[in-house]
Scaffold this active site. Structure first.
Site, PDB file in Angstrom:
ATOM      1  N   PRO A   1       0.823  -1.203   0.000  1.00  0.00           N
ATOM      2  CG  PRO A   1      -0.793  -1.579   1.621  1.00  0.00           C
ATOM      3  CD  PRO A   1       0.518  -2.097   1.123  1.00  0.00           C
ATOM      4  CD  GLU A   2       2.144   3.658  -4.525  1.00  0.00           C
ATOM      5  OE1 GLU A   2       2.472   4.856  -4.567  1.00  0.00           O
ATOM      6  OE2 GLU A   2       2.212   2.896  -5.509  1.00  0.00           O
TER       7      GLU A   2
ATOM      8  CG  ASN B   1       6.541   0.112  -8.823  1.00  0.00           C
ATOM      9  OD1 ASN B   1       7.308   0.923  -9.324  1.00  0.00           O
ATOM     10  ND2 ASN B   1       6.499  -1.158  -9.203  1.00  0.00           N
TER      11      ASN B   1
ATOM     12  NE  ARG C   1       8.355  -3.017  -5.899  1.00  0.00           N
ATOM     13  CZ  ARG C   1       7.637  -2.225  -5.098  1.00  0.00           C
ATOM     14  NH1 ARG C   1       8.195  -1.692  -4.022  1.00  0.00           N
ATOM     15  NH2 ARG C   1       6.371  -1.987  -5.349  1.00  0.00           N
TER      16      ARG C   1
ATOM     17  CE  LYS D   1       5.289   2.922   0.300  1.00  0.00           C
ATOM     18  NZ  LYS D   1       5.898   1.932  -0.617  1.00  0.00           N
TER      19      LYS D   1
END
Length: 286
Positions: free
Chosen positions: A2-3, A172, A268, A52
């Protein structure tokens, strides 16, 4: 993972459901049972987020610190609920349902799969926040702190934006999208950016992430590129939201029609358009 907008939305929802209420705190799974007993039956004062990280504040300077990690999930329910057992590490619940006396409706919150769930104090919370870069969702953030590191670094800007010690809360999706929106090559060295470029990206992240909190999903396309404006089908993806390049590998860029590409940067997936985000070439190299 989760961002930052997801954590801020959870903090707001927790405050709406529980702030000012005496709550029961338990751990059906048992892993948080000892710490849960220390705040069980006390007043939940507020919830807040930084990057986060989520902080649930109780009376007597006791704080539950949560990091969801890759698979963690916090479900908040109001009204009657069938309460599951077993895998729930942390459960919050108000004592009684709404009865017309001005109290909030009954609410439940269940935490599963989190990387971190600890009971800490204000000093430790401040230490955690001090390790983070500025968060675009926090009014007390200073983007110059991030610029001080970016402007001295040879690392790719696509890497720097994901470093929580440089910039907190960006993951991301926001990384890929803000670089596209500002036509910046993800592999471009941080120190090659102009401060005006960084400030424009920061200002954009402030607006995009705040909108993400409001609608609880990430939408990054401008009005002229929405499905309605372009006459195209809506995006179908379990991450939801309309985006330019994130997880659109092999599809046409919404602006120029070039095929969206992907590669791996520091473990990533990286997504970008080679035409809209042309490769950076240092003037020193000619």
């Amino acid at each position: 993972m989760p961002e930052g907008h997801t954590l801020r939305r959870l903090a707001l929802d927790l405050s709406d459901a529980f702030a000012g209420e005496r709550v029961t705190v338990g751990s059906p799974q048992g892993r948080f049972a000892a710490d849960a007993a220390l705040v069980d039956g006390t007043v939940l004062e507020a919830a807040d987020s930084a990057g986060k990280h989520l902080f649930i504040e109780f009376a007597a300077d006791r704080i539950i610190h949560i990091h969801l990690g890759l698979i963690g999930k916090l479900d908040i329910t109001t009204g009657p609920a069938a309460l599951p057992r077993g895998e729930v590490r942390l459960r919050l619940a108000t004592v009684a349902p709404y009865d017309g006396s001005g109290r909030k409706p009954a609410a439940y919150a269940d935490l599963r799969g989190a990387t971190r769930c600890d009971l800490i104090g204000p000093e430790r919370r401040d230490q955690v926040i001090a390790t983070l870069g500025p968060d675009p969702l926090r009014a007390d953030s200073d983007p110059d702190r991030a610029w001080a590191r970016i402007s001295r670094s040879e690392r790719p800007i696509g890497d720097l934006l994901m470093d929580q010690a440089v910039l907190a809360g960006v993951g991301n999706v926001y990384r890929a999208e803000v670089l596209f929106r500002h036509r910046i090559d993800p592999q471009r060295p941080g120190r090659s950016l102009r401060k005006s470029q960084w400030q424009a990206m920061w200002d954009d992240l402030v607006l995009l992430m705040a909108a993400g909190v409001t609608v609880n999903r990430i939408d990054t396309v401008r009005p002229e590129h929405t499905p309605e404006a372009m006459g195209r089908p809506p995006r179908v993806d379990d991450h939801g939201g309309e985006v330019y390049v994130y997880r659109r590998t092999g599809q046409e860029c919404l602006i120029c029609g070039t095929t969206v590409r992907t590669s791996v940067l520091k473990g990533r997936n990286l997504f970008w358009c080679t035409r809209c985000q042309p490769r950076y070439r240092s003037r020193a190299l000619g």
